[in-house]
Design a protein around this motif. Sequence first.
Motif, PDB file in Angstrom:
ATOM      1  N   LEU A  79       0.837  -1.199   0.000  1.00 50.88           N
ATOM      2  CA  LEU A  79       0.000   0.000   0.000  1.00 50.88           C
ATOM      3  C   LEU A  79       0.874   1.252   0.000  1.00 50.88           C
ATOM      4  CD1 LEU A  79      -2.684   1.495   0.253  1.00 50.88           C
ATOM      5  CD2 LEU A  79      -2.709   0.933   2.692  1.00 50.88           C
ATOM      6  N   ALA A  80       1.909   1.242   0.824  1.00 53.52           N
ATOM      7  CA  ALA A  80       2.845   2.369   0.836  1.00 53.52           C
ATOM      8  C   ALA A  80       3.479   2.570  -0.539  1.00 53.52           C
ATOM      9  CB  ALA A  80       3.934   2.128   1.886  1.00 53.52           C
ATOM     10  N   LEU A  81       3.874   1.461  -1.156  1.00 52.40           N
ATOM     11  CA  LEU A  81       4.527   1.545  -2.464  1.00 52.40           C
ATOM     12  C   LEU A  81       3.589   2.120  -3.522  1.00 52.40           C
ATOM     13  CD1 LEU A  81       7.108   0.959  -4.043  1.00 52.40           C
ATOM     14  CD2 LEU A  81       6.256  -1.376  -4.428  1.00 52.40           C
ATOM     15  N   SER A  82       2.297   1.842  -3.408  1.00 51.86           N
ATOM     16  CA  SER A  82       1.336   2.374  -4.385  1.00 51.86           C
ATOM     17  C   SER A  82       1.323   3.893  -4.394  1.00 51.86           C
ATOM     18  CB  SER A  82      -0.070   1.833  -4.104  1.00 51.86           C
ATOM     19  OG  SER A  82      -0.616   2.395  -2.919  1.00 51.86           O
ATOM     20  N   ALA A  83       1.577   4.502  -3.243  1.00 52.18           N
ATOM     21  CA  ALA A  83       1.683   5.964  -3.185  1.00 52.18           C
ATOM     22  C   ALA A  83       3.078   6.424  -3.579  1.00 52.18           C
ATOM     23  CB  ALA A  83       1.330   6.456  -1.782  1.00 52.18           C
ATOM     24  N   LEU A  84       4.088   5.733  -3.099  1.00 50.72           N
ATOM     25  CA  LEU A  84       5.473   6.135  -3.373  1.00 50.72           C
ATOM     26  C   LEU A  84       5.800   6.138  -4.861  1.00 50.72           C
ATOM     27  CD1 LEU A  84       7.148   4.195  -0.460  1.00 50.72           C
ATOM     28  CD2 LEU A  84       7.331   6.674  -0.810  1.00 50.72           C
ATOM     29  N   LEU A  85       5.267   5.172  -5.605  1.00 48.75           N
ATOM     30  CA  LEU A  85       5.561   5.106  -7.036  1.00 48.75           C
ATOM     31  C   LEU A  85       5.052   6.332  -7.784  1.00 48.75           C
ATOM     32  CD1 LEU A  85       4.881   1.328  -7.802  1.00 48.75           C
ATOM     33  CD2 LEU A  85       7.085   2.496  -7.605  1.00 48.75           C
ATOM     34  N   GLN A  86       4.065   7.008  -7.231  1.00 46.13           N
ATOM     35  CA  GLN A  86       3.536   8.223  -7.865  1.00 46.13           C
ATOM     36  C   GLN A  86       4.560   9.360  -7.841  1.00 46.13           C
ATOM     37  OE1 GLN A  86      -0.429   9.274  -6.367  1.00 46.13           O
ATOM     38  NE2 GLN A  86      -0.746   7.143  -5.773  1.00 46.13           N
ATOM     39  N   ILE A  87       5.474   9.325  -6.872  1.00 46.54           N
ATOM     40  CA  ILE A  87       6.478  10.388  -6.766  1.00 46.54           C
ATOM     41  C   ILE A  87       7.892   9.814  -6.860  1.00 46.54           C
ATOM     42  CG2 ILE A  87       5.007  11.987  -5.494  1.00 46.54           C
ATOM     43  CD1 ILE A  87       6.374  11.046  -2.913  1.00 46.54           C
ATOM     44  N   LYS A  88       8.027   8.646  -7.454  1.00 52.58           N
ATOM     45  CA  LYS A  88       9.337   8.007  -7.579  1.00 52.58           C
ATOM     46  C   LYS A  88      10.355   8.891  -8.304  1.00 52.58           C
ATOM     47  CE  LYS A  88      11.566   3.718  -9.117  1.00 52.58           C
ATOM     48  NZ  LYS A  88      11.370   2.394  -9.781  1.00 52.58           N
ATOM     49  N   PRO A  89      10.009   9.572  -9.404  1.00 50.56           N
ATOM     50  CA  PRO A  89      11.009  10.422 -10.072  1.00 50.56           C
ATOM     51  C   PRO A  89      11.557  11.520  -9.160  1.00 50.56           C
ATOM     52  CG  PRO A  89       9.131  10.040 -11.517  1.00 50.56           C
ATOM     53  CD  PRO A  89       8.743   9.523 -10.165  1.00 50.56           C
ATOM     54  N   GLN A  90      10.704  12.145  -8.365  1.00 50.02           N
ATOM     55  CA  GLN A  90      11.163  13.211  -7.471  1.00 50.02           C
ATOM     56  C   GLN A  90      12.068  12.654  -6.373  1.00 50.02           C
ATOM     57  OE1 GLN A  90       8.043  12.725  -8.621  1.00 50.02           O
ATOM     58  NE2 GLN A  90       6.818  14.609  -8.543  1.00 50.02           N
ATOM     59  N   ILE A  91      11.737  11.459  -5.868  1.00 55.04           N
ATOM     60  CA  ILE A  91      12.568  10.849  -4.833  1.00 55.04           C
ATOM     61  C   ILE A  91      13.941  10.502  -5.402  1.00 55.04           C
ATOM     62  CG2 ILE A  91      12.812   8.882  -3.272  1.00 55.04           C
ATOM     63  CD1 ILE A  91       9.711   8.764  -3.213  1.00 55.04           C
ATOM     64  N   GLU A  92      13.968   9.899  -6.576  1.00 59.83           N
ATOM     65  CA  GLU A  92      15.238   9.532  -7.193  1.00 59.83           C
ATOM     66  C   GLU A  92      16.065  10.766  -7.546  1.00 59.83           C
ATOM     67  OE1 GLU A  92      13.898   7.027 -10.382  1.00 59.83           O
ATOM     68  OE2 GLU A  92      14.034   5.207  -9.159  1.00 59.83           O
ATOM     69  N   GLN A  93      15.395  11.822  -7.945  1.00 58.33           N
ATOM     70  CA  GLN A  93      16.107  13.068  -8.232  1.00 58.33           C
ATOM     71  C   GLN A  93      16.762  13.626  -6.966  1.00 58.33           C
ATOM     72  OE1 GLN A  93      13.657  16.376  -9.501  1.00 58.33           O
ATOM     73  NE2 GLN A  93      15.341  17.305 -10.627  1.00 58.33           N
ATOM     74  N   ALA A  94      16.057  13.553  -5.832  1.00 50.79           N
ATOM     75  CA  ALA A  94      16.613  14.023  -4.564  1.00 50.79           C
ATOM     76  C   ALA A  94      17.815  13.189  -4.148  1.00 50.79           C
ATOM     77  CB  ALA A  94      15.537  13.989  -3.479  1.00 50.79           C
ATOM     78  N   VAL A  95      17.745  11.876  -4.340  1.00 54.35           N
ATOM     79  CA  VAL A  95      18.880  11.005  -4.022  1.00 54.35           C
ATOM     80  C   VAL A  95      20.079  11.367  -4.878  1.00 54.35           C
ATOM     81  CG1 VAL A  95      19.725   8.629  -4.085  1.00 54.35           C
ATOM     82  CG2 VAL A  95      17.414   9.099  -3.232  1.00 54.35           C
ATOM     83  N   SER A  96      19.817  11.635  -6.148  1.00 55.13           N
ATOM     84  CA  SER A  96      20.904  12.013  -7.054  1.00 55.13           C
ATOM     85  C   SER A  96      21.501  13.367  -6.682  1.00 55.13           C
ATOM     86  CB  SER A  96      20.383  12.052  -8.493  1.00 55.13           C
ATOM     87  OG  SER A  96      21.376  12.493  -9.394  1.00 55.13           O
TER      88      SER A  96
END
Length: 400
Positions: A79-96
């Motif tokens: 369930l958490a992942l279903s929400a997280l995948l909606q903002i995955k690009p922004q999260i990966e950009q922050a990690v980068s």
Amino acid sequence: MNTNPPAFPVYIHACAMNSALGETQQESIKRLALGFSPDMCLESGWLNDGGKTVVGKIVSPLPEIDADLTDKNTRNNRLALSALLQIKPQIEQAVSLYGADRIAVIVGTSTSGIADGESALAVKQKTGQLPEDYHYHQQEVGNLGEFVADYFKIDGPVYTISTACSSSGRVFLSAKRLLKAGIVDAVLVGGSDSLCKLTLNGFHGLEALSNELCSPFSKNRHGINIGEAAAFMLLSREKNSSGLALLGAGDSSDAHHISAPHPEGKGAAEAMHKALNDAQLSTEQIGYINAHGTATKLNDAMEAKAIYALFSDKVAVSSTKPLTGHALGAASILEAALCWLLLDKNLDLPVQINDGVYDPSLAPIRFVQGKEKLQKPAVLSNSFAFGGNNISLIFGYADE
């Protein structure tokens, strides 16, 4: 706009949610406008005595979790992942941008993987053995935070807060402290709670569940609807293009009773007052309050009293729980996400949904009754938990 900008605004760079209100932002916006969610369902099978209760369900399929994270493969994490995948690009950009060790994960939950533990025990009762893919670790409270960090390969501080219904609201306080101390550059905050029999029967034992759609602040209110939900936000000190931010947060712990709130709303009022001070805002600058509004006798009475003590009848109030159910440890960030959506998309204020029967014993706060836009620069969201563990959050646009 704010005349007194907050001393330390925390900017929201991404937000996503999945609840009975909707799987996507678009669906949530549509159902908010309608004031109706078909995924608030009367169901049997959850309660040990065979009774029925209304629950807020996620009906859409949830994403799968990879085999290398088997010990974290729970419905709660999916369930958490279903929400997280909606903002995955922004999260990966922050990690980068910042580096994996400069990002924290702080989440809240109350059920964690308990539903999977219930299923595993049912299998053991039939077969004498637990399922091969079941791990006790799946239902540990900290499993959610570890899953989020492992999935995105984040190496900064990781922890899970579990303070009942204020869990995912308190994540904002922790995030703000880490950012202010310079320990991290960004924080992924969130919460996830999935339906399970343990929680539903616990509330049923307290005679707090309703077998019809809940009616917050109605004279005829007689209990809550439990829901499941997940919501996440990506926060940082760096200003975003819109200026939309967490302006202030306030907490309290009145410890009046293990399950009943302070009847005078002492802790609730203290949390709201501290949030206003943190945001450097006056009561006149709050245009909407998303109430905790559980539709239980004691909670609604004390919350109305606390709101009226600070705001009189000068601010629009509503509870969105008839659209989502009470999402327990995920309730606070889910309702914070709805406040973000209200601000970001300039939506009409959520109408107060109940049977229309006013309770004259409540303090006379002003409920949203029809189409109404936000007239002031900030909104406040309340979450009040067992043990008097309270949190109030203020969102708006920061001027610097």
